[in-house]
Design an enzyme around this catalytic site. Structure first.
Site, PDB file in Angstrom:
ATOM      1  CB  SER A  88      83.199  89.967  75.033  1.00  0.00           C
ATOM      2  OG  SER A  88      82.695  89.486  76.239  1.00  0.00           O
ATOM      3  N   GLY A  89      85.111  89.042  72.554  1.00  0.00           N
ATOM      4  CA  GLY A  89      85.517  89.416  71.203  1.00  0.00           C
ATOM      5  C   GLY A  89      84.347  89.306  70.263  1.00  0.00           C
ATOM      6  CE  LYS A 116      88.244  84.119  70.324  1.00  0.00           C
ATOM      7  NZ  LYS A 116      89.035  85.088  69.597  1.00  0.00           N
ATOM      8  CG  ASP A 212      92.718  92.815  63.523  1.00  0.00           C
ATOM      9  OD1 ASP A 212      92.623  94.042  63.295  1.00  0.00           O
ATOM     10  OD2 ASP A 212      91.938  92.215  64.275  1.00  0.00           O
TER      11      ASP A 212
HETATM   12  N1  LIG Z   1      95.434  84.925  76.224  1.00  0.00           N
HETATM   13  C1  LIG Z   1      94.785  85.913  76.810  1.00  0.00           C
HETATM   14  N2  LIG Z   1      95.141  86.338  78.037  1.00  0.00           N
HETATM   15  C2  LIG Z   1      94.487  87.350  78.638  1.00  0.00           C
HETATM   16  N3  LIG Z   1      93.451  88.003  78.088  1.00  0.00           N
HETATM   17  C3  LIG Z   1      93.036  87.617  76.885  1.00  0.00           C
HETATM   18  C4  LIG Z   1      93.676  86.559  76.167  1.00  0.00           C
HETATM   19  N4  LIG Z   1      93.074  86.410  74.971  1.00  0.00           N
HETATM   20  C5  LIG Z   1      92.110  87.326  74.930  1.00  0.00           C
HETATM   21  N5  LIG Z   1      92.071  88.059  76.071  1.00  0.00           N
HETATM   22  C6  LIG Z   1      91.137  89.139  76.406  1.00  0.00           C
HETATM   23  O1  LIG Z   1      89.875  88.804  75.894  1.00  0.00           O
HETATM   24  C7  LIG Z   1      89.410  89.812  74.990  1.00  0.00           C
HETATM   25  C8  LIG Z   1      88.686  89.141  73.837  1.00  0.00           C
HETATM   26  O2  LIG Z   1      89.613  88.461  73.054  1.00  0.00           O
HETATM   27  P1  LIG Z   1      89.252  87.900  71.618  1.00  0.00           P
HETATM   28  O3  LIG Z   1      90.493  87.346  71.008  1.00  0.00           O
HETATM   29  O4  LIG Z   1      88.097  86.988  71.706  1.00  0.00           O
HETATM   30  O5  LIG Z   1      88.660  89.081  70.869  1.00  0.00           O
HETATM   31  P2  LIG Z   1      89.222  90.442  70.329  1.00  0.00           P
HETATM   32  O6  LIG Z   1      90.708  90.513  70.547  1.00  0.00           O
HETATM   33  O7  LIG Z   1      88.437  91.516  70.936  1.00  0.00           O
HETATM   34  O8  LIG Z   1      89.014  90.362  68.782  1.00  0.00           O
HETATM   35  P3  LIG Z   1      87.932  89.879  67.747  1.00  0.00           P
HETATM   36  O9  LIG Z   1      86.649  90.380  68.205  1.00  0.00           O
HETATM   37  O10 LIG Z   1      88.373  90.516  66.506  1.00  0.00           O
HETATM   38  O11 LIG Z   1      88.016  88.376  67.679  1.00  0.00           O
HETATM   39  C9  LIG Z   1      90.644  90.578  74.575  1.00  0.00           C
HETATM   40  O12 LIG Z   1      90.355  91.908  74.297  1.00  0.00           O
HETATM   41  C10 LIG Z   1      91.573  90.434  75.768  1.00  0.00           C
HETATM   42  O13 LIG Z   1      91.304  91.495  76.670  1.00  0.00           O
END
Ligand SMILES: Nc1ncnc2c1ncn2[C@@H]1O[C@H](COP(=O)(O)OP(=O)(O)OP(=O)(O)O)[C@@H](O)[C@H]1O
Length: 483
Positions: A88-89, A116, A212
């Site tokens: 989750s982001g 996403k 970032d």
């Molecule tokens: N292409 C991918 N393949 C595998 N795991 C992914 C991928 N993209 C994201 N993730 C996983 O999902 C999580 C959330 O990703 P996301 O890009 O939404 O948020 P984030 O990196 O935590 O950053 P932010 O909150 O700043 O948007 C990540 O921490 C990662 O573990």
């Protein structure tokens, strides 16, 4: 490490306190899983056709998308089976998914993607639409081996979905914690830093300042190469390529000449003994006796240094871009971001310095007891390196080189920082990267190749239960907005 964003110039929204979306509304229920799947309204996947992503056009993941478009007309949520939540982001959840059966071939059916899913209403309530838009816009633009490929973008109800390449290897933060003493070896750190520099170089040439970089945002692909993720904090600006005629010293010229013809590569990033390419944008440099001006600069090993006029170099990176937004992650923030004096692409080179430091020493250099102290340390505290033992003189020599590079990346004045004049080429030419074959690094065997058990039902993130699917959207508790 949580990312922060306070926008003053490049985003029109100001990030305020966290406002949870209507908690009674089921965030997952409208996604209609399983047999009760509803047809979603899906928009065209503009900007994501293989024609615009040539480096992936022949891969099975694109073949599958082409088939989907041909067979179904357009790509939508109903074409995918969400297998498990990957993470989750700040603005959404990411799911592992596959194309729904029946597929034309088993190969197509086995293809994994990361989707996403952003709740547009929640993002709107929290004033983060601009960030979500930015991420989508950038994903549509980019096509590079170390950056994510966007296979499809569509909307379903009030969700915005981005189908991207799936990275089964997790992130480099987690990978570091698995290393002995929670530190990467110098050769592994060099490999990852080199790939990151290439990704940043490409982004800069596209007019994008990433802002970032941190190990959490560097994901490991199935083949062990890296992929930068998370583009919602990027700054987009115009790039006006410049020709820079610089002066260089005799020792630089000799060193480059020797480097160009050297075939004795020893580092793990330089397994292929081919003449290294320093930059796709560097114009081939020869000594031009007619333009030689001899100026005694200061004594070196040979007692003198000469300075030569060189061929001009094309700099296609946004060296002079300026933003006053307060964005990034505390421990990785560059001094110019904290002081709000305006920042450009040099912030990314600062973060490469912090990244290298963290990879090698298992901690960031300016971390304080709390976020405020960290920021003060970044502005005022001189850089120091912990003492660590070395197993060989070669390792010691490598450490000396990497510390020199880190010192040059972590210069507090952005105008004096390495990379601030000519961009990535200055960093790629640093002694630490001597022997790195930049053009062929994507063919080099990475330090670690993840095993492919992500489809195993017992793998880390369990399958989504029916109850989980019905849960409302939760903003992760370890996330916060600084302002
Ligand atoms: N292409 C991918 N393949 C595998 N795991 C992914 C991928 N993209 C994201 N993730 C996983 O999902 C999580 C959330 O990703 P996301 O890009 O939404 O948020 P984030 O990196 O935590 O950053 P932010 O909150 O700043 O948007 C990540 O921490 C990662 O573990």
């Amino acid at each position: 490490m949580a990312a922060i964003a306070k926008d003053e110039s490049d985003y029109d929204s100001s990030c305020s306190s966290i406002t949870l979306p209507d908690s009674t509304r089921s965030w997952m229920s409208n996604l209609s899983f399983g047999s009760q799947r509803r047809r979603s309204s899906s928009s065209a996947t503009d900007g994501t056709s293989p024609v615009q992503k040539p480096h992936k056009a022949n891969e099975v993941a694109w073949e599958a998308m082409r088939w989907l478009r041909g067979a179904k007309g357009e790509v939508g949520l109903e074409n995918f089976r969400l297998l498990r939540r990957l993470g989750s982001g700040d603005i959404g959840n990411v799911y592992l998914c596959q194309i729904r059966k029946p597929t034309p071939t088993a190969r197509v059916g086995q293809c994994c993607y990361a989707m996403k899913v952003v709740d547009r209403e929640a993002v709107c309530v929290r004033n983060k639409e601009r960030r979500a838009e930015m991420e989508k816009e950038i994903l549509k633009m980019i096509d590079h081996p170390f950056l994510p490929t966007l296979y499809a973008a569509f909307e379903a109800s009030h969700y915005s979905c981005l189908v991207m390449e799936f990275c089964p290897g997790g992130d480099l933060y987690a990978a570091r914690l698995r290393q002995p003493a929670k530190r990467f070896s110098i050769s592994s750190a060099k490999f990852y830093a080199a790939e990151i520099i290439l990704a940043l170089e490409y982004l800069h040439m596209m007019g994008i300042v990433y802002r970032d970089l941190k190990p959490e945002n560097v994901l490991v692909r199935h083949d062990g190469h890296i992929m930068l993720s998370d583009f919602d904090l990027c700054l987009k600006c115009d790039v006006v390529p410049k020709l820079i005629r610089s002066r260089t010293t005799a020792s630089d010229v000799t060193e480059r000449y020797v480097r160009s013809y050297s075939t004795s590569s020893t580092t793990s990033c330089a397994a292929v003994p081919i003449k290294p390419v320093l930059s796709c944008f560097s114009i081939a440099r020869r000594r031009k006796p007619t333009t030689v001006t001899t100026i005694t600069e200061h004594a070196d090993d040979d007692g003198y240094r000469e300075e030569f006029d060189t061929e001009p170099e094309l700099v296609a990176e946004p060296i002079n871009a300026r933003s006053k937004s307060f964005v990034g992650t505390h421990e990785y923030l560059a001094p110019e971001v904290i002081s709000g004096q305006g920042h450009g692409s040099a912030v990314d080179w600062w973060t490469v310095g912090i990244f290298l430091y963290e990879m090698l020493y298992g901690k960031t250099p300016f971390k304080g007891e709390n976020n405020e102290k960290t920021l003060m340390n970044i502005l005022r505290q001189p850089l120091t390196f912990p003492r660590i033992g070395f197993s060989s003189s070669k390792e010691y020599e490598e450490m000396v080189k990497v510390e020199d590079l880190i010192k040059k990346l972590l210069v507090k004045n952005p105008k004096k920082r390495i990379g601030s004049l000519k961009g990535s080429i200055e960093i790629k030419r640093h002694e630490f990267f001597k022997g790195v074959n930049w053009a062929l690094i994507r063919s080099v065997r990475p330090p670690h190749i993840p095993n492919s058990d992500h489809l195993n039902p017992r793998s880390k993130n369990p399958k989504l239960s029916k109850q989980q699917r019905q849960q409302p959207y939760q903003i992760p508790s370890d996330r916060f907005d600084y302002f």
